[in-house]
Design an enzyme around this catalytic site. Structure first.
Site, PDB file in Angstrom:
ATOM      1  N   GLY A 227      59.917  36.469  52.717  1.00  0.00           N
ATOM      2  CA  GLY A 227      59.409  35.485  53.666  1.00  0.00           C
ATOM      3  C   GLY A 227      59.142  36.051  55.038  1.00  0.00           C
ATOM      4  O   GLY A 227      58.877  35.306  55.987  1.00  0.00           O
ATOM      5  N   GLU A 268      62.465  40.796  48.123  1.00  0.00           N
ATOM      6  CA  GLU A 268      61.261  40.784  47.293  1.00  0.00           C
ATOM      7  C   GLU A 268      60.009  40.584  48.144  1.00  0.00           C
ATOM      8  O   GLU A 268      59.277  39.602  47.989  1.00  0.00           O
ATOM      9  CB  GLU A 268      61.347  39.662  46.259  1.00  0.00           C
ATOM     10  CG  GLU A 268      62.550  39.729  45.358  1.00  0.00           C
ATOM     11  CD  GLU A 268      62.931  38.356  44.839  1.00  0.00           C
ATOM     12  OE1 GLU A 268      62.107  37.429  44.903  1.00  0.00           O
ATOM     13  OE2 GLU A 268      64.086  38.200  44.396  1.00  0.00           O
ATOM     14  N   PRO A 269      59.728  41.503  49.052  1.00  0.00           N
ATOM     15  CA  PRO A 269      58.548  41.338  49.903  1.00  0.00           C
ATOM     16  C   PRO A 269      57.260  41.551  49.124  1.00  0.00           C
ATOM     17  O   PRO A 269      57.148  42.466  48.314  1.00  0.00           O
ATOM     18  CB  PRO A 269      58.734  42.438  50.958  1.00  0.00           C
ATOM     19  CG  PRO A 269      59.532  43.493  50.234  1.00  0.00           C
ATOM     20  CD  PRO A 269      60.454  42.751  49.308  1.00  0.00           C
ATOM     21  N   GLY A 270      56.301  40.685  49.350  1.00  0.00           N
ATOM     22  CA  GLY A 270      54.979  40.854  48.760  1.00  0.00           C
ATOM     23  C   GLY A 270      53.943  40.888  49.855  1.00  0.00           C
ATOM     24  O   GLY A 270      53.391  41.930  50.203  1.00  0.00           O
ATOM     25  N   ARG A 307      42.718  31.507  49.917  1.00  0.00           N
ATOM     26  CA  ARG A 307      43.765  31.091  50.857  1.00  0.00           C
ATOM     27  C   ARG A 307      43.274  30.152  51.972  1.00  0.00           C
ATOM     28  O   ARG A 307      43.968  29.187  52.307  1.00  0.00           O
ATOM     29  CB  ARG A 307      44.457  32.311  51.465  1.00  0.00           C
ATOM     30  CG  ARG A 307      45.216  33.155  50.445  1.00  0.00           C
ATOM     31  CD  ARG A 307      46.029  34.254  51.097  1.00  0.00           C
ATOM     32  NE  ARG A 307      47.223  33.721  51.735  1.00  0.00           N
ATOM     33  CZ  ARG A 307      47.383  33.621  53.041  1.00  0.00           C
ATOM     34  NH1 ARG A 307      46.435  34.026  53.872  1.00  0.00           N
ATOM     35  NH2 ARG A 307      48.499  33.123  53.535  1.00  0.00           N
ATOM     36  N   TYR A 311      45.399  26.892  51.525  1.00  0.00           N
ATOM     37  CA  TYR A 311      46.547  26.809  52.436  1.00  0.00           C
ATOM     38  C   TYR A 311      46.157  26.539  53.888  1.00  0.00           C
ATOM     39  O   TYR A 311      47.029  26.542  54.756  1.00  0.00           O
ATOM     40  CB  TYR A 311      47.330  28.132  52.425  1.00  0.00           C
ATOM     41  CG  TYR A 311      47.877  28.554  51.094  1.00  0.00           C
ATOM     42  CD1 TYR A 311      48.729  27.731  50.365  1.00  0.00           C
ATOM     43  CD2 TYR A 311      47.577  29.806  50.564  1.00  0.00           C
ATOM     44  CE1 TYR A 311      49.245  28.138  49.154  1.00  0.00           C
ATOM     45  CE2 TYR A 311      48.089  30.224  49.347  1.00  0.00           C
ATOM     46  CZ  TYR A 311      48.925  29.386  48.646  1.00  0.00           C
ATOM     47  OH  TYR A 311      49.442  29.791  47.442  1.00  0.00           O
ATOM     48  N   CYS A 337      29.515  26.142  45.429  1.00  0.00           N
ATOM     49  CA  CYS A 337      29.007  24.782  45.538  1.00  0.00           C
ATOM     50  C   CYS A 337      30.163  23.800  45.737  1.00  0.00           C
ATOM     51  O   CYS A 337      30.499  23.001  44.877  1.00  0.00           O
ATOM     52  CB  CYS A 337      28.202  24.423  44.291  1.00  0.00           C
ATOM     53  SG  CYS A 337      27.257  22.906  44.481  1.00  0.00           S
ATOM     54  N   GLU A 338      30.829  23.948  46.843  1.00  0.00           N
ATOM     55  CA  GLU A 338      31.914  23.099  47.343  1.00  0.00           C
ATOM     56  C   GLU A 338      31.974  23.344  48.854  1.00  0.00           C
ATOM     57  O   GLU A 338      31.387  24.292  49.356  1.00  0.00           O
ATOM     58  CB  GLU A 338      33.283  23.540  46.768  1.00  0.00           C
ATOM     59  CG  GLU A 338      33.410  23.524  45.271  1.00  0.00           C
ATOM     60  CD  GLU A 338      34.106  22.283  44.759  1.00  0.00           C
ATOM     61  OE1 GLU A 338      34.523  21.463  45.585  1.00  0.00           O
ATOM     62  OE2 GLU A 338      34.214  22.164  43.535  1.00  0.00           O
TER      63      GLU A 338
END
Length: 411
Positions: A227, A268-270, A307, A311, A337-338
């Site tokens: 996080g 657990e860093p991503g 993203r 988000y 097409c959105e």
């Protein structure tokens, strides 16, 4: 990314040249930045028995996984397929933590057969696991600490309404199941979410994990998830790793002393490791002026970088083709097409049709969330390693798009 001779560069390579060589859209990753982020974590938690388990879901290209391994990390995987990718990249099964949720018990058994470190996040699976394996196969237990943390509700995973983990209020139930089947619990895990700014959230999680951990005598590690927040734009506040490392490290060592032996501390860093390494390069197809807005329409969309739409994530955007142009305000949109927007009301160096734009912080959850929506092809991926650009994923073709489709006769 740095500016050299009025050009945006990575490891001395002009990104516009990379775009010209490999075409657009294309994901470009800076290997040096990935290494730098890993080293920051190692320094922050120096003096502890630290293990970093890279969150594979952030970016799972095999060449990236090999680079992660080269930097001394293990893996955290959330599917059996990610586990197989990790093994293909050279990781030993015992270097891989398997942390799924809502999967069938059959997938858990596959992970056991592979020799992965098993992380269990619900009572039902824990009971089945105990029935089949007893004390023969060790496991970790993922707790839900009921802590609301992170910058976005969609990426907060430790609150009371989250589907992740076993509630800390079910501690007695966990202990009953463990005792009944003699389960060998070697790790306790919590993860509260992403974009955590200060040490206090980690310390609140630590208080919970320490309390529960006292009831298990065979522990080898405690896993605090991740996080850690990175910067998305100039002036962004980021996680104070020095402060987190000092406060959480002191609390962890104090617990270990009380527990009777020093345990390993896992993270657990991503996103923290790969986000800032990534640049998504796109080409301006059209400049469209309306009564309210000037749009830059590019040759990509939310099918390649989800993203911003999923988000409301902010990604800085720069014009690689005109780094010293007159500043103008644009909304950068995709070709899907959105409603499909990368950035609203951005002040960019003047953009002309054909210019190459770079969307920053595209290393995490960019390509890994890409799709073929609108039957669009997924882009290429390039890794800049030791000053050279290497193609690490080919651009898709129409053959890739229809490969697994089965045509039937409708006569």
């Amino acid at each position: 990314m740095e500016i050299i001779d009025d050009a945006y560069c990575v490891q001395g390579l002009k990104l516009v040249d990379v775009a010209e060589r490999f075409g657009t859209p294309v994901y470009v990753y800076d290997a040096d930045k990935i290494t730098e982020q890993v080293e920051k974590l190692k320094q922050a938690f120096g003096g502890l028995k630290l293990k970093l388990k890279y969150a594979t879901k952030a970016l799972s290209n095999i060449s990236i996984l090999k680079l992660i391994k080269k930097n001394g990390c293990g893996l955290d995987v959330v599917s059996i397929q990610e586990a197989h990718l990790g093994i293909k990249a050279g990781f030993k099964p015992n270097e891989i933590l398997f942390t799924p949720n809502s999967v069938s018990y059959q997938e858990i058994k596959q992970a056991v057969d592979l020799g992965l470190v098993i992380n269990i996040d619900n009572i039902s699976i824990l009971e089945q696991f105990g029935h089949d394996y007893g004390s023969k196969v060790p496991c970790c237990i993922r707790l839900n600490p009921h802590i609301m943390a992170g910058g976005n509700t969609k990426i907060s995973t430790g609150h009371i309404d989250s589907k992740f983990g076993i509630s800390v209020y079910q501690e007695r139930h966990i202990q009953r199941v463990v005792d009944t089947y003699g389960i060998n619990v070697t790790g306790i895990h919590v993860h509260t979410g992403s974009d955590i700014l200060d040490a206090e959230v980690f310390l609140r999680g630590a208080e919970i994990i320490f309390k529960v951990a006292k009831g298990f005598k065979n522990l080898k590690f405690l896993d605090f998830g991740s996080g850690f927040k990175v910067a998305y734009k100039e002036g962004d506040v980021t996680t104070d790793l020095t402060d987190v490392g000092k406060k959480l490290g002191d609390a962890f060592l104090s617990f270990c002393k009380e527990y009777g032996r020093e345990l390993e501390i896992w993270f657990e860093p991503g996103k923290f490791i790969v986000s800032e390494s990534g640049y998504f390069l796109v080409k301006a197809n059209v400049i469209k002026t309306t009564p309210a807005t000037v749009f830059v329409g590019v040759d990509s969309g939310m099918n390649h970088l989800l993203r911003p739409m999923m988000y409301d994530a902010y990604h800085d955007i720069v014009n690689l083709s005109n780094p010293n142009g007159v500043k103008r305000v644009y909304t950068v949109v995709g070709y899907i097409c959105e409603t499909d927007t990368f950035g609203w009301d951005r002040k960019l160096d003047e953009v002309k049709e054909g210019d190459i734009l770079a969307i920053k912080n595209a290393g995490a959850y960019g390509f890994s969330m890409a799709s073929n929506y609108n039957s669009r092809l997924r882009p290429a991926e390039v890794l800049i390693y030791k000053g050279e650009a290497h193609l690490i994923r080919k651009r898709e073709t129409m053959e890739d798009l229809v490969r697994n489709q089965v045509e039937i006769s409708l006569d």
